[in-house]
Design an enzyme around this catalytic site. Sequence first.
Site, mmCIF file in Angstrom:
data_model
loop_
_atom_site.group_PDB
_atom_site.id
_atom_site.type_symbol
_atom_site.label_atom_id
_atom_site.label_comp_id
_atom_site.label_asym_id
_atom_site.label_seq_id
_atom_site.Cartn_x
_atom_site.Cartn_y
_atom_site.Cartn_z
ATOM 1 N N CYS A 188 66.146 43.582 53.566
ATOM 2 C CA CYS A 188 66.718 44.236 54.938
ATOM 3 C C CYS A 188 67.917 44.977 54.619
ATOM 4 O O CYS A 188 68.163 46.022 55.236
ATOM 5 C CB CYS A 188 67.230 42.628 55.593
ATOM 6 S SG CYS A 188 66.045 41.693 56.022
ATOM 7 N N ASP A 189 68.494 44.430 53.440
ATOM 8 C CA ASP A 189 69.741 45.269 53.059
ATOM 9 C C ASP A 189 69.937 46.102 52.096
ATOM 10 O O ASP A 189 71.075 46.837 52.023
ATOM 11 C CB ASP A 189 70.879 44.201 53.206
ATOM 12 C CG ASP A 189 70.783 43.132 54.400
ATOM 13 O OD1 ASP A 189 70.367 43.731 55.367
ATOM 14 O OD2 ASP A 189 71.419 42.190 54.201
ATOM 15 N N CYS A 195 68.825 38.861 51.987
ATOM 16 C CA CYS A 195 67.515 39.491 52.190
ATOM 17 C C CYS A 195 67.454 41.061 51.644
ATOM 18 O O CYS A 195 68.024 41.928 52.130
ATOM 19 C CB CYS A 195 67.341 39.572 53.708
ATOM 20 S SG CYS A 195 65.749 40.359 54.069
#
Lengths: 106, 339
Positions: free
Chosen positions: B148-149, B145
Site C-alpha cells: 500500500c505504502d 503494508c
Amino acid sequence: MAATTVTDATFDEVIGSADEAVIVDFWAEWCGPCKMIAPVLDEIAAEQAGKVKVVKLNVDENQDTARRFDVMSIPTLIVFKDGQPAKKMIGAKGKGALLEDLAEFL
Amino acid sequence: MSDVRDVIIIGSGPAGLTAAIYTARASLDPLVIEGEPSSTSDQPGGQLMLTTEVENFPGFPEGVMGPELMSSMREQALRFGADIRTEKVTKVDLSARPFSVWIGDPEAAEPTYQAKTVIVSTGAQSLMLNLPRENELIGHGLSTCATCDGFFFRDQEIVVVGGGDSAIEEATFLTKFASKVTIVHRRDELRASKIMQDRAFKNDKIEFLWDTTVEEYLFDEGPLGAKLRGLRVHNVKTGEDSELLAGGVFIAIGHRPNTDLFKGQLAMEDNGYLITGAAGTEMESATDVDGVFACGDVQDHTYRQAITAAGSGCMAAIDAERWLEAHDDIDQVRTETTW
C-alpha cells in the site's frame, strides 16, 4: 452523484470552486483497501449530495498533489472546507465508522 | 431477526470463501459475514488483500495478484448463491444452539443472526511493536503494508523490522522504490524460507542489522501531526543504542489470530490460536464446541498459506455438512467425497 475524478491539473479549481466540503480520496489501482472503500465512498457521495462532494485522485498519475498534502499511505481521505484541508483520515474503514468521522461536515 | 440458517461463516479470506463455495454448492445457503474495510489484514479478503503477486497458488503459472485472487474466490462463492455481507461481527454466543451472532450493538437483546453451525475463519493480523505513539504514526511514516505504502518512499531509505517470510517479502518489494532497505532483526539469522533468504541476500539494495531490537520511534512534531524520522535501536550483543534514520518504517514481526470474539467460548492455545480436531470427533476442523468449526490462519500458526487455508476451509465445509446431516438438519450430504 457518484465520486468524480480530479488530477494535478484540475485539483485547485475543483476544490476552490466547491461550496460544500470536498472529500478527496487518494487511491491507486494496486491498493486493495482502496478498492474496498471505493463503493462506500460512492454511496456516501450519492446519499450526502449537497452536503459533501467526493472526488478521487489517483496518486500514480498525480504525484504532485499527493506530495503537496504529505500523503504517505493510501487510502487517505482529506476533507477540504473552503478550499483548505480540514481533516485527514488514513486507512480504510467501514461505512458506519467513516460517517462518524465525517459527521462534522454532514 | 431472520430465520435460523444452516451455516454462518465468519471471515472471508481463502478459508472462509472456500467454505462458502463448498457449502453453497451443497445448497446450505451460507451466510458469509465478510468483515469491513480496514487497512489491516482484518478486512474482507484477508491478508492477501495486502499482498501483490502470489506465485505459489496452484493453477496460476504466471502468478496472480492477491486482491485479484480474492475477488475471484468471492465471485465464485456468489455464483453458487452464498449470501455475503460486508459487516463486522461484534459478539457471538456459542453456549447454546442455535448459535447467535451480533452485528453492531453487542448489547442488543436480540442477535442479528442465528445458525445451526458456525465456521470461524477470521484469520490473523499483523503484530505491532507496542511502542509509544505507534498508532498515530501509522500513515505518517510507519506502515504495516508495503504494497500500500511503498510507493510513497521513492528514493528514500527504508527500514523493515522482522526476520520471517513476510519481512523479507516486504523488503524485497520495497527495493522497487527505495534507495536502500535495512532489515532490523533481533536475532543473527532469519526465520524466512531459503528461497526468500537467497533473494534478499542477492539484492544489493538490502542490508541487514542483526541482533537489533527497536527501542523507540523517533519523530518530528508537525502541523499535520507527528512524522516519523527513524528509530532508536539497541544491539543485544554489544548493548549499544544508536539512531537509525529512515523515511519509512515497515513492521513485519508476525501475526496474531483474530480470536478476541471467541475468548472464553472456544478452546485456544496460549497464543490465542483456536484448537481444532477436538478429541472424540473425526472432524479435523471441529472446535471444542459441537457444531462450531474453524479453518484458516485463525487455527494455524504453522503453515499459514493461502492454499492450506483454502484446503482447511473445504474441510470445515464438509465437516459442517456432515454434522448437519448427522443431526437430521439436512436429509443428505451433498458434497461428493468418494470418487
